[in-house]
Each structure stands twice: as C-alpha cells, then as structure tokens.
Enzyme design. Structure first.
Site: not given
Ligand code: TEU
Length: 582
Positions: A129, A231, A285, A352-353
C-alpha cells in the site's frame, strides 16, 4: 421438475480434461493480453487485525508469517497488506511518518524481509500500500514544512497564508468540522488535509515531492515487492488555486477532487521512473467518475497503471436500505462491457473501508449466513477482473454490532459522530447507520478458533473480537467439508483451473429478473453458466441455456432443480456454475 445430480467423479474428470484443452487453445484466442496479475486472486489483510504474535493485542508481521500456510491453502496468490510503515496511527497506518520504516507494533524491517521471502517461497506475490496523497503531520517533511515559511520543505505541502483571508471552504473526509483547511499559528497559515488533520496533503506539483515518492517506491521494489496499491491516488493532482467550489459539491466528491489536471502526467512519470523498470503492477484506489476516466488510467497504451479499482459496486450499500440487485447487475455489467477489450478492473465488494461483505450484500442471519457467503464468493470469483478478497470473508465473518460511540476506534466514526452532534443530527439514526456501515465492522480480529480471543491474540485485542467467534472460525470450518471456507477454496480452484472464468466474455442473462443474477462466461469453445439467487426465498428463472447443461461444476446446495423447458428454481442464496455443451 426433475432433479439433476451428476456424479462428482465425472465432474472432476471433465474439469481436468477441459482445463488442459483450454490451456492449449488459450493462445491468441482472447483479445485481452494475459498477465500474472490478471490470473490471480488478491487476499487483502488488515495487519492490525490478522494475527498477533507477541501478545500486545495488535496483529503483526510475524503473525502473518505464522499464517502464510493458511493463506496458501486458500489458493490465492497475491497478498495486499494495508500500510505497515511507521505511523502515529491517527488513521491506522494511513498516516505515515517514515516511508522506509516498519510500524513498531507490526515488527521490524527484518520481519518484513522474512515475510516477503516466505511469501515468495510459497509463490505468493506481495502488494504494497502506497499512501502518498498525504503523509502524517509527524513526518519529518511536515515538521520542517510547518516550521517556517522559507523552509526548503515548505512546498512539500499546500499552504495558504492567512493574510490572503480564509481559504475557500474545502470539504474533508475525516475532519470533525468537515473542513480541509487547518489554521496553524506557527506561520500564520492554513494547510490542506483532505483526510484527518494529522494527514496533510502532499504537494504533487513540487517535482521534489514526486522524486521522493518514486525513490520510496524503488526502495520497496528493490526489496522485491510485486505490486503497489496507490491509496487515494485520484486526488493527488489539485487545482492549486483552490477556487470556491459549488454549494454541496462534497456529495460528488470524486468529480471535484478526483482526476486533477496533472494526474496523468504524474502517472506517466511514475511509470517511466518506477513501474516500467520492475515486474510489478500498480492499482490506483479510485478510478475517476466515468468509464473513460478509468480507461485513461489503465489502458495498456497509456503507460500509466495496470488495474482500475472503482467504487461503484462497493458503494451500492451506503444506507440502511441496502441495495437493489438490478443496480448491482447494471453496475457490474456496465464495467465489464467497457473493459471487455481494453484495460482491466478489480472485482470486490468489501475492504477495510466498509462493513462486512455478508452483512452488507448477503444475509448474516444464522439461517442464511453460510449460503449467502458462498453465493457472494461465487460471484466475486466468477467475474472478469482480478478478485480482491478481504480477510475473514472466506469464513463469513459478520458485522460486530457496537451500540455506543465509545466502542468505535475508527477516526471516521469518531469524528463523524462529533460532526453529526454539532450539527444537531438525529443521533439515534446516526448510531444505527454506524452500527451497520462503520469501517470498524470490517476491522475486527480474524477468527482463527474458539479459544480465548478467537486465537487472534494472547493479550487484549485493540478492537473487540466478534462474539460469534465460537461458531464462526477457521479451525471449525477447516474440519467441516460443507463450510464456507471449504467452498471458497473449491471456488478459487475452479477459477484457477478455468481460464474462461478469468478471461472469458461475460453475457448477462435474464436482466429483468429481480431475484436471480445469471450470466455466461465464454472463451473459445468453453462456456459456463453462473446462476445466483440473491434472495432468502426460492426463486425461478427461465434460461434456455440451462437445457444445455453438461456438468455442474460448483453448487452451494446438493441439488439443482431445473426442468426440460429451461426453467431453474434456486433455493435461497443458491449459487451454481455449470459447464454448457458446445
Ligand atoms: O481511502 C480513500 C477514500 O477515498 C475513502 O475515504 C473512500 O472514499 C471511502 O472510504 C469510501 O468508502 C483511503 C483508504 O482506503 C482509507 O482507509 C484511508 O482512511 C484513506 O485513504 C486515507 O488514507
């Protein structure tokens, strides 16, 4: 109605010989170029929650090493770890204070080297990542940058001098006031943070910043990592005049923050300096807000990235109402169609989001949890694109059911709560939504067995283990031939042995059917029919193709009810993949 039951032996023999046939015929028969990263399955691990080897309640690299044979047994061949760099953990590792060091809770660089070696020894690839839209405010670059206006690192970040007045409102994902500009009295200026206040955005306009990033990527590529997950990368290029944006723009954030003016030139530079020099792939992403934007990121002739990771599927569930199957079909069909000749996408419905796969897209009641988990995994592993499987989904782990804000650990939940409270929102409704949708749902410790803390840790886990670990765990599912886990392994095997499931053309059948998702996958002379019941009741579909069944390759029930007129009746959440006659 008649019951179709084909002897397993026959199936196995047929699978084996058709595989050989397809491998021989595969050459030059699909327009899509073949690559190792298209043919594998990615297993995503949230390292904090996978396996704790030293009893501090936090998962670590040695813990992952202990479990590599388990991961290998799944049949997956790529592992993506969420960030493992040094971090003060404001956002669990997505706030990096040193890009060349390992987070102390996770172990040491020696542990990392051992992990990479152990993966490679097992023929598994490692996806790193890379979090470079922002760093931690505790990174040396930021410490320097904020120290004075003429510090050489000042332009590593975005600053707005206060004498220009307050900068136009910019929305932040995690800020408790929802504001992306934070005032810093030290230099009487505001700095930009799209995410938390401790995640200042790096200034990609500065060539020195870009060189720093490429050097970091080379550092890890030299160590032998096989892929990069970039990311929040669609946000790196910004209109640095930071104009006033239209009212309510945050509801369409990717359109306003994504795909900035210089994104493609940065990616070409990164490709030129790093990606093209190693046998690695890179997935960003986010993929913009149109299919064209996604293609512009990944089509081979663009020389930018290899794989698009769009949110349209995973974002279908963002309210308590859940989703409509018609929408799921529409989204996945649209993306497949657009990427059938050029480019390549990722296939996933969890990470994980978001909350747990089976709780959001399936049915996590005791009656249907197993069948609906198997059905969803059949879907993910039978679509065109590289499947990303989130740890725990192979055993049907579920949401955790927190009822008080004090139980949540995620900054998005905690600051979201503060914001909602200050805005006078309906807090009961807010908590209900959090309970169903929060990211912490998907981050609880892996459930290995029915011993204390589910075998995750000898100490107090950083986030509670789900109470259902006594019934949902790896050890018990390994023993049960009918478990979600064993079904998952069969499904991965089926995909691996049948290139048609990887590269084959996809055709949606019975688009109007509100309950069943059916499609065929075709490559050369091989055609498979996938039929999935997304409901908790028996559902029927007329499929002329089903008159042509040669063999059932996988089925999450014992039988399949079909009749000679091509009508199939599936049991609740039934999933079948059949080989069709030529
Ligand atoms: O996520 C970026 C992001 O765009 C997310 O906030 C997404 O839009 C949202 O979760 C939709 O469900 C990345 C990582 O995946 C996340 O875990 C981090 O918190 C974020 O970047 C900041 O680094």
């Amino acid at each position: 109605m008649k019951t179709l039951l084909l002897p397993i032996l026959l199936l196995v023999t047929m699978c084996a010989c058709t595989n050989k046939k397809s491998q021989m015929q595969d050459k030059n028969t699909s327009e899509i170029t073949r690559e190792w990263w298209k043919e594998g399955v990615v297993y995503q691990i949230y390292p904090r929650s996978f396996k704790d080897s030293d009893g501090d309640g936090i998962g670590d690299l040695k813990g992952i090493i202990e479990k590599l044979d388990y991961i290998k047994s799944l049949g997956v061949n790529m592992i993506w770890l969420n960030p493992i760099y040094a971090s003060p953990n404001d956002d669990n590792g997505y706030d990096i204070s040193n890009y060349r060091a390992i987070m102390k809770e996770f172990g040491t660089m020696e542990d990392f080297d051992a992990l990479l070696k152990a993966m490679h020894n097992r023929n598994m690839k490692f996806v790193m990542d890379v979090v470079v839209n922002h760093s931690s405010d505790e990174h040396e670059w930021f410490k320097q940058s904020r120290s004075s206006r003429d510090n050489p690192y000042r332009d590593y970040y975005h600053w707005w001098p206060a004498e220009k007045g307050k900068p136009p409102y910019h929305w932040s994902f995690f800020d408790e006031k929802g504001e992306a500009w934070k005032y810093d009295s030290l230099t009487n200026s505001y700095y930009l943070h799209y995410f938390s206040q401790k995640q200042p955005d790096l200034n990609w306009e500065n060539p020195k910043v870009r060189q720093e990033v490429y050097n970091i990527m080379k550092f890890w590529a030299e160590k032998g990592v096989d892929g990069f997950r970039l990311d929040a990368f669609q946000f790196v290029s910004k209109d640095t005049t930071f104009p006033k944006l239209p009212e309510g723009y945050e509801k369409n954030i990717i359109k306003y923050y994504g795909m900035g003016p210089n994104l493609h030139s940065y990616l070409r530079e990164m490709n030129d300096e790093v990606l093209s020099k190693y046998d690695v792939f890179a997935v960003s992403e986010g993929a913009g807000s149109t299919l064209e934007e996604a293609h512009n990121l990944v089509d081979a002739d663009r020389n930018e990235l290899q794989m698009a990771y769009h949110f349209e599927g995973v974002d279908l569930v963002n309210s308590l109402e859940g989703y409509k199957l018609s929408k799921l079909k529409e989204v996945f069909t649209k993306w497949d169609k657009s990427f059938s000749k050029k480019g390549w996408i990722s296939i996933f419905l969890s990470n994980h989001d978001v909350a747990r796969l089976v709780s959001r897209f399936g049915n996590d009641s005791p009656e249907f949890r197993a069948v609906s988990s198997k059905m969803l995994n059949t879907f993910l592993l039978s679509m065109r694109g590289t499947p990303y499987i989130y740890y725990g989904d192979e055993i049907g782990m579920t949401n955790i059911d927190f009822d008080s804000i004090s139980q949540y650990k995620d900054i998005a939940a905690i600051n979201g709560y503060k914001k909602a409270l200050s805005e006078g929102q309906d807090m009961a409704l807010f908590m209900k939504k959090l309970n169903f949708l929060s990211r912490d749902n998907g981050r609880t410790p892996m459930q290995w067995n029915d011993s204390v803390n589910a075998g995750f840790s000898a100490g107090k886990p950083w986030l509670p283990v789900n109470k259902n670990y006594k019934t949902i765990n790896v050890a018990s599912q390994e023993k049960d031939s009918n478990s979600i886990l064993n079904y998952f392994k069969k499904m991965v095997e089926l995909r691996k042995n049948n290139k048609v499931l990887i590269y084959g053309d996809y055709e949606l059948l019975g688009a109007e059917n509100p309950n069943i998702y059916a499609y065929t996958r075709t490559l050369d002379d091989k055609k498979m029919l996938v039929v999935l019941n997304f409901t908790d009741h028996d559902s029927s579909i007329d499929l002329p193709e089903s008159k042509n069944l040669e063999a059932i390759l996988i089925n999450n029930y014992k039988d399949l009810n079909n009749d000679e007129n091509g009508n199939l009746t599936l049991k609740p959440y039934q999933a079948v993949i059949c080989l069709l006659k030529n």
